[in-house]
Design an enzyme around this catalytic site. Structure first.
Site, PDB file in Angstrom:
ATOM      1  N   HIS A 158       0.873  -1.285  -0.170  1.00 18.82           N
ATOM      2  CA  HIS A 158      -0.167  -0.064   0.069  1.00 18.82           C
ATOM      3  C   HIS A 158       0.836   1.273  -0.099  1.00 18.82           C
ATOM      4  O   HIS A 158       0.386   2.177   0.495  1.00 18.82           O
ATOM      5  CB  HIS A 158      -0.840  -0.070   1.310  1.00 18.82           C
ATOM      6  CG  HIS A 158      -1.666  -1.310   1.416  1.00 18.82           C
ATOM      7  ND1 HIS A 158      -2.796  -1.697   0.654  1.00 18.82           N
ATOM      8  CD2 HIS A 158      -1.352  -2.336   2.224  1.00 18.82           C
ATOM      9  CE1 HIS A 158      -3.417  -2.841   1.204  1.00 18.82           C
ATOM     10  NE2 HIS A 158      -2.367  -3.214   1.994  1.00 18.82           N
ATOM     11  N   SER A 279      15.816  21.554 -15.328  1.00 16.69           N
ATOM     12  CA  SER A 279      14.645  22.364 -15.708  1.00 16.69           C
ATOM     13  C   SER A 279      15.251  23.659 -16.223  1.00 16.69           C
ATOM     14  O   SER A 279      16.199  24.174 -16.043  1.00 16.69           O
ATOM     15  CB  SER A 279      13.960  22.708 -14.355  1.00 16.69           C
ATOM     16  OG  SER A 279      13.461  23.950 -14.443  1.00 16.69           O
ATOM     17  N   LYS A 285      16.921  21.704 -10.190  1.00 14.35           N
ATOM     18  CA  LYS A 285      16.392  20.577 -10.420  1.00 14.35           C
ATOM     19  C   LYS A 285      17.131  19.492 -11.348  1.00 14.35           C
ATOM     20  O   LYS A 285      17.842  19.853 -12.274  1.00 14.35           O
ATOM     21  CB  LYS A 285      14.906  20.699 -11.243  1.00 14.35           C
ATOM     22  CG  LYS A 285      13.900  21.353 -10.297  1.00 14.35           C
ATOM     23  CD  LYS A 285      12.516  21.133 -10.529  1.00 14.35           C
ATOM     24  CE  LYS A 285      12.115  19.597 -10.517  1.00 14.35           C
ATOM     25  NZ  LYS A 285      10.871  19.521 -11.050  1.00 14.35           N
TER      26      LYS A 285
END
Ligand code: ARG
Length: 461
Positions: A158, A279, A285
């Protein structure tokens, strides 16, 4: 439209230009040229072998076809839209090269059995290539697994921390998926490798052909037993697209994990510059473009499978032009699967690094050893469900106290249950938690060592 038609004398005028281009498949089925030539050569040899044409004629056709292949490879043969499809393009060029005898090539054959033959020859080769890509992917997974038997990583259910596992165990799960993909393709191959050549347009032919002879020349395992089925069957294409989709499911799942692992929230892997991009606006990033693209490209392969199923549904026997729509989806799936397997192999092999320190911390900072406390008590005779409830309570009070299970004192343990002894600390250490799961197929180190050996022999078979 005063030009004459490429068709029989039945037609008086040529196709409307827009319809000609709508009808044509040459822009994409040129991909089949090599197979079309090989198939036609086998057909020509069979015509000569059975005496339908003379040996000299057969020889001329075979050599002429060979020349077309060379011209194509050298770039001097580039058929345009007027050729309609690759089959016409080759036949027309052949007649230009060898003269009128070229017009004999299509004796006892139709484009319907021809296109089926070509597609199967193409797919046969591609399947073998994709299987090689799968093997390369498996080798990389196995190599990383072999180096990371002792590296522990949180295991999830899960997407909640459940029980720690060996990183090797995690990677071997993907190895096994790829193994099934490899086997599945081998199975699809059996149904691809059946010859429809000689089924004619739909009903067979009036000529004394030898279908076994062409099948043998082309290395087909067997021939279609029913001509209607032979020209209109695309089960093999659906099966291939299904196998391709399964590969993409597996690659996409791994991609999703790599994307999660590389995020700031997980920090389980760092991406190397060779396989990540930045980016255009956010200088901090580093983006996991490779797995994102693989995850994204999965959609188009599923789409091709769906399209093929819908093309076939409700198609009356035998050949219908709808079947021309099979090719682009097959080609695109082949190219996509190969590109994705290659990219993921590079990404896993040299594009990312598992952050050992961070992984070691990750497996000690949670309650993923709670089952082991319950197992500890159960092994000492406490019924498992009772032990489970007790440990549930301990977890609750520990969370409230801001403690982990390893921080409880022996007095605290014994207060919970007198069966606890000092060996509880060892029993709940991540290494022991992993090591103890020694059931067949589990993450215990002894199991992993055997699994690695088995995996190695699976790919060297
Ligand atoms: N280009 C066609 C295809 O890809 C070849 C077969 C055409 N047959 C026909 N009866 N029109 O399916």
């Amino acid at each position: 439209m005063t030009e004459t038609s490429t068709w029989s004398q039945r037609f008086e005028s040529a196709l409307h230009p827009a319809i000609a281009s709508f009808n044509a498949s040459i822009s994409f089925d040129i991909e089949l040229i090599e197979y079309d030539i090989t198939g036609s050569q086998a057909h020509a040899k069979m015509l000569a072998h059975t005496g339908i044409i003379s040996p000299e004629e057969g020889e001329k056709l075979v050599t002429g076809l060979e020349q077309i292949l060379q011209e194509y490879q050298q770039g001097t043969f580039q058929p345009g839209i007027d050729a309609e499809d690759v089959h016409f393009a080759v036949e027309t060029r052949l007649t230009e090269i060898v003269g009128d005898v070229g017009k004999k090539l299509h004796t006892a054959r139709s484009r319907n059995d021809q296109v089926g033959t070509d597609t199967r020859l193409y797919l046969r080769e591609q399947i073998q290539q994709i299987r090689q890509y799968l093997r390369a992917f498996q080798s990389i997974l196995l190599e990383i697994a072999e180096k990371n038997v002792e590296t522990l990583i949180p295991g999830y259910t899960h997407l909640q921390r459940a029980q720690p596992v060996s990183l090797a165990h995690h990677l071997l799960a993907y190895f096994q998926m790829a193994q099934r993909d490899w086997e599945r393709l081998g199975d699809v191959y059996k149904r691809v490798n059946i010859s429809p050549l000689g089924c004619g347009a739909l009903a067979g032919t009036t000529f004394p052909i030898d279908r076994h002879y062409t099948a043998q020349l082309l290395d087909f395992d067997s021939i279609y037993a029913n001509s209607l089925d032979g020209v209109s069957d695309r089960d093999f294409a659906i099966e291939f697209l299904c196998a391709a989709s399964m590969i993409m499911v597996h690659l996409s799942r791994l991609s999703e994990e790599v994307i999660l692992w590389s995020s700031e929230e997980f920090r389980f892997v760092s991406l190397k510059d060779s396989c990540a991009t930045g980016s255009s606006i956010m200088p901090q990033k580093k983006n996991p473009d490779v797995p994102e693209l693989v995850r994204g490209k999965t959609g188009r392969v599923f789409g091709h499978l769906q399209a093929m199923l819908v093309i076939m549904k409700g198609l009356p026997l035998a050949y219908n032009k709808d079947l021309q729509e099979d090719k682009e989806g097959i080609f695109d799936s082949v190219n996509t699967v190969k590109a994705c397997l290659e990219a993921m192999t590079i990404l896993m092999g040299e594009g990312l690094e598992f952050r050992q320190q961070r992984l070691a911390e990750a497996v000690t900072e949670d309650f993923s050893n709670a089952t082991d406390v319950a197992d500890y008590l159960a092994a000492k005779g406490v019924p498992f469900r009772e032990a489970y409830n007790l440990v549930g309570k301990v977890v609750k009070t520990s969370i409230a106290a801001g403690k982990l299970l390893k921080d409880l004192t022996i007095e605290e343990w014994q207060e919970i249950h007198p069966a606890f002894d000092t060996d509880i600390y060892e029993a709940i250490s991540p290494r022991q938690v992993v090591s103890a799961r020694n059931s067949y197929g589990g993450t215990g180190f002894n199991q992993i060592k055997q699994a690695l050996l088995d995996a190695r022999s699976q790919i060297t078979e």
